[in-house]
Design a protein around this motif. Sequence first.
Motif, PDB file in Angstrom:
ATOM      1  N   VAL A  82      -8.760  54.896 105.268  1.00 38.72           N
ATOM      2  CA  VAL A  82     -10.017  55.593 105.361  1.00 38.72           C
ATOM      3  C   VAL A  82     -10.791  54.773 104.467  1.00 38.72           C
ATOM      4  N   HIS A  83     -11.831  54.119 104.944  1.00 38.22           N
ATOM      5  CA  HIS A  83     -12.472  53.101 104.209  1.00 38.22           C
ATOM      6  C   HIS A  83     -13.951  53.506 103.467  1.00 38.22           C
ATOM      7  N   HIS A  84     -14.604  54.413 103.996  1.00 36.76           N
ATOM      8  CA  HIS A  84     -15.507  55.241 103.282  1.00 36.76           C
ATOM      9  C   HIS A  84     -15.825  56.542 104.089  1.00 36.76           C
ATOM     10  N   VAL A  85     -16.500  57.478 103.334  1.00 30.74           N
ATOM     11  CA  VAL A  85     -16.806  58.667 104.105  1.00 30.74           C
ATOM     12  C   VAL A  85     -18.268  58.968 103.802  1.00 30.74           C
ATOM     13  N   THR A  86     -19.080  59.533 104.981  1.00 32.61           N
ATOM     14  CA  THR A  86     -20.264  59.908 104.669  1.00 32.61           C
ATOM     15  C   THR A  86     -20.482  61.424 105.117  1.00 32.61           C
ATOM     16  N   PRO A  87     -20.579  62.119 103.889  1.00 28.37           N
ATOM     17  CA  PRO A  87     -20.278  63.668 104.002  1.00 28.37           C
ATOM     18  C   PRO A  87     -21.044  64.363 105.046  1.00 28.37           C
ATOM     19  N   LYS A  88     -22.072  63.864 105.458  1.00 23.51           N
ATOM     20  CA  LYS A  88     -22.853  64.737 106.591  1.00 23.51           C
ATOM     21  C   LYS A  88     -22.220  64.419 107.986  1.00 23.51           C
ATOM     22  N   LYS A  89     -21.629  63.256 107.913  1.00 20.14           N
ATOM     23  CA  LYS A  89     -20.943  62.963 109.413  1.00 20.14           C
ATOM     24  C   LYS A  89     -19.681  63.477 109.296  1.00 20.14           C
ATOM     25  N   PHE A  90     -19.010  63.809 108.108  1.00 20.38           N
ATOM     26  CA  PHE A  90     -17.575  64.127 108.247  1.00 20.38           C
ATOM     27  C   PHE A  90     -17.082  65.190 109.188  1.00 20.38           C
ATOM     28  N   ASN A  91     -16.125  64.853 109.857  1.00 18.86           N
ATOM     29  CA  ASN A  91     -15.833  65.971 110.935  1.00 18.86           C
ATOM     30  C   ASN A  91     -14.241  66.562 110.367  1.00 18.86           C
ATOM     31  N   SER A  92     -14.206  67.421 109.640  1.00 18.68           N
ATOM     32  CA  SER A  92     -13.054  67.995 109.013  1.00 18.68           C
ATOM     33  C   SER A  92     -11.816  68.420 110.082  1.00 18.68           C
ATOM     34  N   VAL A  93     -12.197  68.820 111.138  1.00 19.83           N
ATOM     35  CA  VAL A  93     -11.504  69.400 112.338  1.00 19.83           C
ATOM     36  C   VAL A  93     -10.785  68.340 112.828  1.00 19.83           C
ATOM     37  N   ASP A  94     -11.532  66.854 113.135  1.00 26.47           N
ATOM     38  CA  ASP A  94     -10.949  65.679 113.344  1.00 26.47           C
ATOM     39  C   ASP A  94      -9.923  65.095 112.395  1.00 26.47           C
ATOM     40  N   PHE A  95     -10.451  65.260 111.369  1.00 31.52           N
ATOM     41  CA  PHE A  95      -9.548  64.937 110.104  1.00 31.52           C
ATOM     42  C   PHE A  95      -8.253  65.550 110.160  1.00 31.52           C
ATOM     43  N   GLN A  96      -8.134  66.772 110.124  1.00 28.81           N
ATOM     44  CA  GLN A  96      -7.158  67.596 109.960  1.00 28.81           C
ATOM     45  C   GLN A  96      -6.024  67.410 111.230  1.00 28.81           C
ATOM     46  N   TYR A 154      -2.273  57.966 102.922  1.00 31.29           N
ATOM     47  CA  TYR A 154      -3.712  57.498 103.110  1.00 31.29           C
ATOM     48  C   TYR A 154      -3.765  56.368 102.128  1.00 31.29           C
ATOM     49  N   HIS A 155      -4.482  55.294 102.844  1.00 26.52           N
ATOM     50  CA  HIS A 155      -5.066  54.099 102.054  1.00 26.52           C
ATOM     51  C   HIS A 155      -6.461  54.081 101.907  1.00 26.52           C
ATOM     52  N   VAL A 156      -7.148  54.113 100.667  1.00 23.30           N
ATOM     53  CA  VAL A 156      -8.296  54.096 100.584  1.00 23.30           C
ATOM     54  C   VAL A 156      -8.950  52.874  99.627  1.00 23.30           C
ATOM     55  N   PRO A 157      -9.879  52.327  99.497  1.00 24.83           N
ATOM     56  CA  PRO A 157     -10.258  51.042  98.785  1.00 24.83           C
ATOM     57  C   PRO A 157     -10.830  51.560  97.245  1.00 24.83           C
ATOM     58  N   CYS A 158     -11.313  52.942  97.194  1.00 24.50           N
ATOM     59  CA  CYS A 158     -11.857  53.112  96.017  1.00 24.50           C
ATOM     60  C   CYS A 158     -11.881  54.725  95.780  1.00 24.50           C
ATOM     61  N   GLN A 159     -12.165  54.896  94.538  1.00 22.44           N
ATOM     62  CA  GLN A 159     -11.795  56.331  93.968  1.00 22.44           C
ATOM     63  C   GLN A 159     -12.806  57.299  94.878  1.00 22.44           C
ATOM     64  N   GLN A 160     -14.036  56.925  94.968  1.00 21.28           N
ATOM     65  CA  GLN A 160     -14.736  58.036  95.563  1.00 21.28           C
ATOM     66  C   GLN A 160     -14.471  58.463  96.986  1.00 21.28           C
TER      67      GLN A 160
END
Length: 302
Positions: free
Chosen positions: A64-78, A87-93
């Motif tokens: 997961v490279h980055h997340v834009t909160p307003k575009k985040f789809n929790s249903v798709d994610f779950q 999960y691999h992420v490149p940064c703490q945020q």
Amino acid sequence: MKIFVSSPGENWILDRISREFSEHSPENCVATPWEADILWLLDGYSWRKLSHEFLNSKKVVLSVHHVTPKKFNSVDFQSRDTIVDLYHVPCQQTHDFIREYTSKPIKVVGYWYNPDLWRPLNKRGCKDYLGLSEDQFVIGSFQRDTEGHDLKTPKLEKGPDLFCSYIEKLKKSGKKTHVLLGGWRRQYVISNLERLEIEYTYKEMAPLSEIQRMYGACDLYIVSSRFEGGPQAVLEAPAMKVPIISTNVGMAPLILDNNCVINIESEIYFPSEQDTENNFNNVQQYALNRQILKYIEMFKDI
């Protein structure tokens, strides 16, 4: 341990990550998902090409490279979360955001840069190659800034409005500014530069050999994003000793000197030679041959 790296085939950064990982760790990589113990999914949608039954028979690592909160789809994610083992992420945020939506392990491992590609070049030679004069103050920006659905709406997570505002302030201060643009979907910034009567050069989807010279020609590179995973520029520009400023996003605070991480809405800053040297020294720990070992350890952990 056999890893299949799935990339979207868009001739963009994820495909380069896939290629460089395979080239520098060939003993761990296989050509098809059927041969693999581990599926490394570099994007969030290619998993749909495979059955749940097959995915559940493998270990799945999703980046997961980055997340834009307003575009985040929790249903798709779950829905996708059911097939992910790590999960691999490149940064703490990014870690902190997705932690709210999953109980699966999350590993923070920053991107790498390839020192064979991103190395200091002669600025005057690069400006000559691109037809830029020595007295122009060249500002670089090589990431897309416009939404694809209409090619005019700003991609606000990339901060193109903040970028244009900053350029306008530089013009008012008397800087003879020339903006050097790369990447695709740059329509928003281009329309604003034309409105502001600011000179620019646009190299759409330039080959890597030309992007090297584009970096090399920059007197300043600006990352104006609101949300990021890297971006790649905070590794590539420092590795080339290109002065860079950035908002406080992604990997920027890990690599850039504190002076170079700014509030772009209220500050103007030109990195010193010492800032640039510090950035160059800091980025060495993310060189490909060193950083890729951390990815190998991540895969071994599962």
